[in-house]
Design a protein around this motif. Structure first.
Motif, PDB file in Angstrom:
ATOM      1  N   GLY A   1       0.819  -1.203   0.000  1.00 19.40           N
ATOM      2  CA  GLY A   1       0.000   0.000   0.000  1.00 19.40           C
ATOM      3  C   GLY A   1       0.854   1.255   0.000  1.00 19.40           C
ATOM      4  O   GLY A   1       0.610   2.197  -0.772  1.00 19.40           O
ATOM      5  N   ILE A   2       1.884   1.261   0.853  1.00 21.60           N
ATOM      6  CA  ILE A   2       2.741   2.454   0.946  1.00 21.60           C
ATOM      7  C   ILE A   2       3.470   2.686  -0.367  1.00 21.60           C
ATOM      8  O   ILE A   2       3.412   3.783  -0.942  1.00 21.60           O
ATOM      9  CB  ILE A   2       3.771   2.279   2.083  1.00 21.60           C
ATOM     10  CG1 ILE A   2       3.071   2.196   3.431  1.00 21.60           C
ATOM     11  CG2 ILE A   2       4.760   3.437   2.086  1.00 21.60           C
ATOM     12  CD1 ILE A   2       3.976   1.678   4.531  1.00 21.60           C
ATOM     13  N   ILE A   3       4.167   1.650  -0.847  1.00 24.65           N
ATOM     14  CA  ILE A   3       5.029   1.840  -2.017  1.00 24.65           C
ATOM     15  C   ILE A   3       4.210   2.203  -3.258  1.00 24.65           C
ATOM     16  O   ILE A   3       4.539   3.154  -3.974  1.00 24.65           O
ATOM     17  CB  ILE A   3       5.886   0.582  -2.278  1.00 24.65           C
ATOM     18  CG1 ILE A   3       6.869   0.397  -1.125  1.00 24.65           C
ATOM     19  CG2 ILE A   3       6.638   0.698  -3.602  1.00 24.65           C
ATOM     20  CD1 ILE A   3       7.746  -0.835  -1.229  1.00 24.65           C
ATOM     21  N   SER A   4       3.104   1.485  -3.502  1.00 22.63           N
ATOM     22  CA  SER A   4       2.373   1.778  -4.746  1.00 22.63           C
ATOM     23  C   SER A   4       1.654   3.118  -4.669  1.00 22.63           C
ATOM     24  O   SER A   4       1.699   3.885  -5.641  1.00 22.63           O
ATOM     25  CB  SER A   4       1.401   0.651  -5.086  1.00 22.63           C
ATOM     26  OG  SER A   4       0.508   0.453  -4.051  1.00 22.63           O
ATOM     27  N   THR A   5       1.047   3.469  -3.530  1.00 20.60           N
ATOM     28  CA  THR A   5       0.322   4.739  -3.451  1.00 20.60           C
ATOM     29  C   THR A   5       1.280   5.928  -3.406  1.00 20.60           C
ATOM     30  O   THR A   5       1.062   6.938  -4.086  1.00 20.60           O
ATOM     31  CB  THR A   5      -0.596   4.732  -2.214  1.00 20.60           C
ATOM     32  OG1 THR A   5      -1.383   3.549  -2.265  1.00 20.60           O
ATOM     33  CG2 THR A   5      -1.503   5.935  -2.191  1.00 20.60           C
TER      34      THR A   5
ATOM     35  N   ALA B   1      -4.770  -0.634   2.578  1.00 21.26           N
ATOM     36  CA  ALA B   1      -5.310   0.706   2.829  1.00 21.26           C
ATOM     37  C   ALA B   1      -4.618   1.367   4.025  1.00 21.26           C
ATOM     38  O   ALA B   1      -4.310   2.556   3.987  1.00 21.26           O
ATOM     39  CB  ALA B   1      -6.812   0.620   3.063  1.00 21.26           C
ATOM     40  N   ALA B   2      -4.337   0.559   5.067  1.00 26.30           N
ATOM     41  CA  ALA B   2      -3.678   1.111   6.261  1.00 26.30           C
ATOM     42  C   ALA B   2      -2.289   1.646   5.910  1.00 26.30           C
ATOM     43  O   ALA B   2      -1.854   2.654   6.442  1.00 26.30           O
ATOM     44  CB  ALA B   2      -3.566   0.034   7.327  1.00 26.30           C
ATOM     45  N   GLY B   3      -1.609   0.946   4.978  1.00 22.92           N
ATOM     46  CA  GLY B   3      -0.312   1.426   4.548  1.00 22.92           C
ATOM     47  C   GLY B   3      -0.426   2.666   3.674  1.00 22.92           C
ATOM     48  O   GLY B   3       0.256   3.666   3.898  1.00 22.92           O
ATOM     49  N   ALA B   4      -1.364   2.630   2.729  1.00 26.11           N
ATOM     50  CA  ALA B   4      -1.505   3.705   1.741  1.00 26.11           C
ATOM     51  C   ALA B   4      -1.958   5.022   2.370  1.00 26.11           C
ATOM     52  O   ALA B   4      -1.590   6.096   1.903  1.00 26.11           O
ATOM     53  CB  ALA B   4      -2.496   3.278   0.673  1.00 26.11           C
ATOM     54  N   ILE B   5      -2.745   4.946   3.449  1.00 24.31           N
ATOM     55  CA  ILE B   5      -3.329   6.163   4.027  1.00 24.31           C
ATOM     56  C   ILE B   5      -2.249   7.119   4.565  1.00 24.31           C
ATOM     57  O   ILE B   5      -2.443   8.335   4.547  1.00 24.31           O
ATOM     58  CB  ILE B   5      -4.345   5.812   5.143  1.00 24.31           C
ATOM     59  CG1 ILE B   5      -5.263   7.012   5.433  1.00 24.31           C
ATOM     60  CG2 ILE B   5      -3.679   5.396   6.415  1.00 24.31           C
ATOM     61  CD1 ILE B   5      -6.471   7.043   4.542  1.00 24.31           C
ATOM     62  N   LEU B   6      -1.098   6.584   4.984  1.00 21.28           N
ATOM     63  CA  LEU B   6      -0.082   7.431   5.616  1.00 21.28           C
ATOM     64  C   LEU B   6       0.570   8.422   4.651  1.00 21.28           C
ATOM     65  O   LEU B   6       0.548   9.631   4.908  1.00 21.28           O
ATOM     66  CB  LEU B   6       0.922   6.547   6.339  1.00 21.28           C
ATOM     67  CG  LEU B   6       0.251   5.712   7.457  1.00 21.28           C
ATOM     68  CD1 LEU B   6       1.129   4.551   7.874  1.00 21.28           C
ATOM     69  CD2 LEU B   6      -0.124   6.582   8.630  1.00 21.28           C
ATOM     70  N   PRO B   7       1.114   7.960   3.504  1.00 16.50           N
ATOM     71  CA  PRO B   7       1.635   8.962   2.556  1.00 16.50           C
ATOM     72  C   PRO B   7       0.532   9.855   1.994  1.00 16.50           C
ATOM     73  O   PRO B   7       0.771  11.021   1.671  1.00 16.50           O
ATOM     74  CB  PRO B   7       2.277   8.109   1.464  1.00 16.50           C
ATOM     75  CG  PRO B   7       1.810   6.719   1.667  1.00 16.50           C
ATOM     76  CD  PRO B   7       1.428   6.590   3.093  1.00 16.50           C
ATOM     77  N   LEU B   8      -0.684   9.320   1.928  1.00 16.24           N
ATOM     78  CA  LEU B   8      -1.811  10.131   1.441  1.00 16.24           C
ATOM     79  C   LEU B   8      -2.068  11.295   2.402  1.00 16.24           C
ATOM     80  O   LEU B   8      -2.233  12.440   1.972  1.00 16.24           O
ATOM     81  CB  LEU B   8      -3.061   9.264   1.305  1.00 16.24           C
ATOM     82  CG  LEU B   8      -4.309   9.940   0.739  1.00 16.24           C
ATOM     83  CD1 LEU B   8      -4.046  10.501  -0.650  1.00 16.24           C
ATOM     84  CD2 LEU B   8      -5.472   8.953   0.689  1.00 16.24           C
TER      85      LEU B   8
END
Ligand SMILES: [Zn+2]
Length: 231
Positions: free
Chosen positions: A27-31, A157-164
């Motif tokens: 989630g983090i890397i792709s988002t 989603a939990a990973g992606a939300i942080l850089p977002l």
């Protein structure tokens, strides 16, 4: 609490945690990379955040779909094996008892004891004994497609939300550094958590995941800069 019991529980938890860390890394890397690519092509925070949000939802859904399909096919295989086993138990009970006996002898039991154990387990719960000892299907390993799909979507989603969130709250001129920095810090923390739970040293795994995260974001930003100005 006896030591053996505690180990058994820890092993179950390690597997689950590792899957969660991998999902969050994804989630983090792709988002973050997606947003870096857009940020390299435009200065509009709104567009960067919209791309991040779309990436989060699309990525979570794709993880859920992929997990659901793969775990469902595992579940289909398990159910087909169990149906075949039930049929064999109906038509050839003696053969199935002998099969269990052979499994226990291979595991080190004396033939006489193996026969006894096989007979008693067949009497108590024949399909359960065959599922566990012959097919390797246990309560813990049983395929649960919906649970697996929801877990992987949630960890993504939990990973992606942080850089977002970093993109939402960062001043426009620092938005790329905010995304890049947040993603790297969270990746490093997750790398350390993953390594610690696996009982490995934390330096190498942490550097490894941070390196690949940074590389993915840099290459996507490069692509965004290149194509962003071309279109
Ligand atoms: Zn069998």
């Amino acid at each position: 609490m006896p030591r053996r019991h505690a180990e058994h529980h820890l092993i179950g938890r390690i597997g689950w945690l590792r899957a969660a860390v991998l999902g969050a890394n994804d989630g983090i890397i792709s988002t973050a990379s997606l947003m870096m690519g857009v940020a390299a092509a435009t200065t509009s925070s709104g567009q960067i955040v919209t791309a991040g949000l779309a990436g989060l939802v699309a990525g979570a859904m794709s993880m859920a779909a992929g997990e659901y399909v793969s775990v469902s096919s595992q579940s289909d295989t398990e159910n087909a094996d169990l149906a075949r086993e039930r049929q064999e138990l109906k038509t050839d009970r003696d053969g199935e008892t002998a099969e269990l006996k052979r499994i226990y002898i291979d595991r080190g039991l004396e033939p006489g004891l193996a026969q006894q154990v096989a007979e008693q387990l067949m009497a108590k719960d024949a399909i359960g004994a065959h599922a566990r000892d012959e097919l390797g299907i246990s309560e813990i390993s049983t395929a649960r497609p919906i649970q697996a799909a929801l877990t992987s979507a949630a960890t993504f989603a939990a990973g992606a939300i942080l850089p977002l969130l970093a993109a939402v709250f960062a001043p426009q001129r620092f938005v790329m550094w905010a995304i890049f920095g947040t993603a790297l810090i969270v990746l490093a923390v997750l790398g350390a958590v993953g390594a610690t739970t696996g009982g490995a040293g934390i330096v190498k795994p942490t550097l490894r995941v941070a390196f690949w995260g940074a590389l993915a974001m840099a290459i996507t930003a490069g692509a965004g800069a290149l194509f962003g100005h071309a279109v």
